[in-house]
Design an enzyme around this catalytic site. Structure first.
Site, PDB file in Angstrom:
ATOM      1  N   HIS A  34      89.904  37.854  15.331  1.00 49.29           N
ATOM      2  CA  HIS A  34      88.496  38.038  15.754  1.00 49.29           C
ATOM      3  C   HIS A  34      88.498  38.720  17.119  1.00 49.29           C
ATOM      4  O   HIS A  34      88.521  38.064  18.161  1.00 49.29           O
ATOM      5  CB  HIS A  34      87.797  36.665  15.801  1.00 49.29           C
ATOM      6  CG  HIS A  34      86.329  36.724  16.092  1.00 49.29           C
ATOM      7  ND1 HIS A  34      85.454  35.744  15.676  1.00 49.29           N
ATOM      8  CD2 HIS A  34      85.567  37.626  16.762  1.00 49.29           C
ATOM      9  CE1 HIS A  34      84.222  36.033  16.074  1.00 49.29           C
ATOM     10  NE2 HIS A  34      84.270  37.176  16.746  1.00 49.29           N
ATOM     11  N   HIS A  94      86.559  42.237  18.767  1.00 53.42           N
ATOM     12  CA  HIS A  94      85.722  43.436  18.635  1.00 53.42           C
ATOM     13  C   HIS A  94      86.370  44.491  19.521  1.00 53.42           C
ATOM     14  O   HIS A  94      86.470  44.292  20.741  1.00 53.42           O
ATOM     15  CB  HIS A  94      84.298  43.165  19.111  1.00 53.42           C
ATOM     16  CG  HIS A  94      83.628  42.075  18.340  1.00 53.42           C
ATOM     17  ND1 HIS A  94      82.766  42.317  17.304  1.00 53.42           N
ATOM     18  CD2 HIS A  94      83.715  40.724  18.450  1.00 53.42           C
ATOM     19  CE1 HIS A  94      82.341  41.160  16.807  1.00 53.42           C
ATOM     20  NE2 HIS A  94      82.903  40.178  17.478  1.00 53.42           N
ATOM     21  N   HIS A 111      80.011  36.772  10.994  1.00 55.45           N
ATOM     22  CA  HIS A 111      79.732  35.857  12.095  1.00 55.45           C
ATOM     23  C   HIS A 111      78.644  34.905  11.590  1.00 55.45           C
ATOM     24  O   HIS A 111      77.591  35.358  11.117  1.00 55.45           O
ATOM     25  CB  HIS A 111      79.187  36.616  13.309  1.00 55.45           C
ATOM     26  CG  HIS A 111      80.226  37.342  14.111  1.00 55.45           C
ATOM     27  ND1 HIS A 111      81.086  38.248  13.572  1.00 55.45           N
ATOM     28  CD2 HIS A 111      80.530  37.265  15.435  1.00 55.45           C
ATOM     29  CE1 HIS A 111      81.876  38.716  14.524  1.00 55.45           C
ATOM     30  NE2 HIS A 111      81.567  38.136  15.671  1.00 55.45           N
ATOM     31  N   GLU A 154      77.538  30.793  15.152  1.00 51.33           N
ATOM     32  CA  GLU A 154      77.917  30.972  16.565  1.00 51.33           C
ATOM     33  C   GLU A 154      76.779  30.345  17.378  1.00 51.33           C
ATOM     34  O   GLU A 154      76.967  29.334  18.054  1.00 51.33           O
ATOM     35  CB  GLU A 154      78.081  32.461  16.893  1.00 51.33           C
ATOM     36  CG  GLU A 154      78.440  32.736  18.357  1.00 51.33           C
ATOM     37  CD  GLU A 154      78.523  34.234  18.693  1.00 51.33           C
ATOM     38  OE1 GLU A 154      78.053  35.068  17.899  1.00 51.33           O
ATOM     39  OE2 GLU A 154      79.062  34.563  19.784  1.00 51.33           O
ATOM     40  N   ASP A 196      85.665  39.179  22.683  1.00 51.61           N
ATOM     41  CA  ASP A 196      85.456  40.370  23.519  1.00 51.61           C
ATOM     42  C   ASP A 196      86.196  40.143  24.838  1.00 51.61           C
ATOM     43  O   ASP A 196      85.567  39.795  25.852  1.00 51.61           O
ATOM     44  CB  ASP A 196      83.948  40.558  23.771  1.00 51.61           C
ATOM     45  CG  ASP A 196      83.179  40.724  22.474  1.00 51.61           C
ATOM     46  OD1 ASP A 196      83.199  41.827  21.905  1.00 51.61           O
ATOM     47  OD2 ASP A 196      82.589  39.728  22.012  1.00 51.61           O
TER      48      ASP A 196
HETATM   49  N1  ADE Z   1      79.543  41.536  18.913  1.00 59.47           N
HETATM   50  C1  ADE Z   1      80.530  41.454  19.806  1.00 59.47           C
HETATM   51  N2  ADE Z   1      80.771  40.174  20.109  1.00 59.47           N
HETATM   52  C2  ADE Z   1      79.925  39.427  19.365  1.00 59.47           C
HETATM   53  C3  ADE Z   1      79.698  38.043  19.226  1.00 59.47           C
HETATM   54  N3  ADE Z   1      80.377  37.135  19.914  1.00 59.47           N
HETATM   55  N4  ADE Z   1      78.736  37.641  18.367  1.00 59.47           N
HETATM   56  C4  ADE Z   1      78.023  38.540  17.692  1.00 59.47           C
HETATM   57  N5  ADE Z   1      78.216  39.845  17.788  1.00 59.47           N
HETATM   58  C5  ADE Z   1      79.159  40.293  18.607  1.00 59.47           C
HETATM   59 ZN    ZN Z   2      82.625  38.171  17.500  1.00 61.05          ZN
END
Ligand code: ADE
Ligand code: ZN
Length: 334
Positions: A14, A16, A194, A197, A276
């Site tokens: 996971h 991005h 996703h 979250e 990220d």
């Molecule tokens: N895009 C990048 N990081 C994300 C996250 N944590 N949740 C949703 N979209 C994303």
């Molecule tokens: Zn993510």
């Protein structure tokens, strides 16, 4: 323990790729492309990385991505992540990319995927690191826009393992994307999303039942629903958990309050990932080290997380077994 975590062979599932763009490279690319940023220095960018929720992060994340224009930009960003991942003993990585963030600015799909794919190939050659690409649809945009993106991706299908769903979760349930996910499945692509979250457990049920996902990204809200936990555990559906992200975006007030240990104790197939890393203060090893310290995880817990990372991946059984053997050898020799 820290040395044990740094050295353990692991997969990251996971990440991005746009979220791996460090401010230094952001400035370099802006300069190279003759663009100006709404920040005057790297320090100012880092100071702006204080988030109150997912949306407050996404607003700044999409601004950062504007410096990416040329194939070489996508290559350089991806290569920087892969070097870092290699240093952290990531043996296999599954990378999300958000084509709509770029195609909506006039950058071609081929430019985006070409640069990313070339870097992934180089990492396999240079580091023996394997990888898969996951194309995400931005859920705040329409289902038709997602379908159009899938059409653009089909000529490059052989480079893509799965489709995913990211961006603003609340108000954009998985059911909005049933048609495009059905089409992706019919094209032989796997699916992930996703879910849970910030959104409710119901979004996780929808991702499983309507989008037929192989994994849930995040899924930390699942522990609010005991029937859901039972299902996730029984089917060993992997959850790609991102502890530093969850604290940065205020899903949990602190790492001490994170439910990762609870998830492991409930026999969920949890993995630890960076989401990220340029925005949330750490790559996969920092996530593992800090969550391990905060939740007092044992060496067995760490081994389980590493094992889960390979088992939850889209590698073939032969590839998985080879990495799991490498993991066993590491643990036996430490
Ligand atoms: N895009 C990048 N990081 C994300 C996250 N944590 N949740 C949703 N979209 C994303
Ligand atoms: Zn993510």
């Amino acid at each position: 323990m820290e040395a044990f975590i740094r050295g353990i062979p692991k997969a990251e599932l996971h990440i991005h790729i746009e979220g791996s763009l460090e401010p230094e490279l952001m400035f370099q690319l802006a300069k190279r492309n003759g663009l100006s940023l709404p920040f005057s220095s790297v320090e100012e960018v880092r100071a702006a990385y204080r988030f109150s929720d997912l949306q407050s992060f996404l607003d700044i994340y999409y601004v950062g991505a504007r410096v990416l224009l040329k194939e070489q930009d996508f290559y350089d960003m991806t290569w920087a992540y892969l070097e870092k991942a290699h240093q952290q003993n990531v043996r296999h990585t599954e990378i999300f990319f958000d084509p709509q963030t770029h195609t909506d600015r006039g950058v071609s799909f081929k430019t985006v995927i070409g640069g990313i794919h070339r870097a992934l190939t180089d990492a396999t050659i240079r580091y023996g690191m394997s990888s898969r690409l996951i194309m995400c649809f931005l859920r705040h945009l329409t289902a038709d826009a997602a379908l159009n993106t899938l059409e653009q991706a089909l000529p490059f299908k052989h480079w893509i393992a799965a489709v995913g769903l990211d961006s603003s979760e609340l108000g954009h349930p998985p059911e909005k994307f049933v048609t495009v996910f059905e089409r992706a499945l019919a094209e032989g692509l796997l699916t992930v999303a996703h879910a849970g979250e910030e959104g409710p457990p119901d979004y996780i049920w929808q991702a499983l039942d309507l989008l037929r996902v192989s994994r849930i990204d995040h899924g930390v809200q699942s522990t609010r629903d005991s029937a859901l936990v039972e299902r996730l555990a029984a089917e060993q559906i992997p959850l790609t958990v991102c502890p530093l992200s969850n604290v940065a975006l205020r899903v949990f007030d602190s790492l001490q309050q994170h439910n990762l240990k609870q998830m492991l104790d409930m026999n969920l197939c949890a993995t630890v990932n960076s989401d990220d890393p340029a925005y949330f203060g750490g790559y996969v090893n920092e996530n593992l080290i800090q969550v391990c310290a905060a939740l007092d995880l044992s060496r067995d817990d760490v081994c389980r997380l590493a094992k889960n990372s390979f088992n939850a991946s889209f590698l073939s059984d032969i590839e998985k077994n080879s990495m799991l053997r490498e993991l066993d050898d590491y643990v036996a020799g430490f």
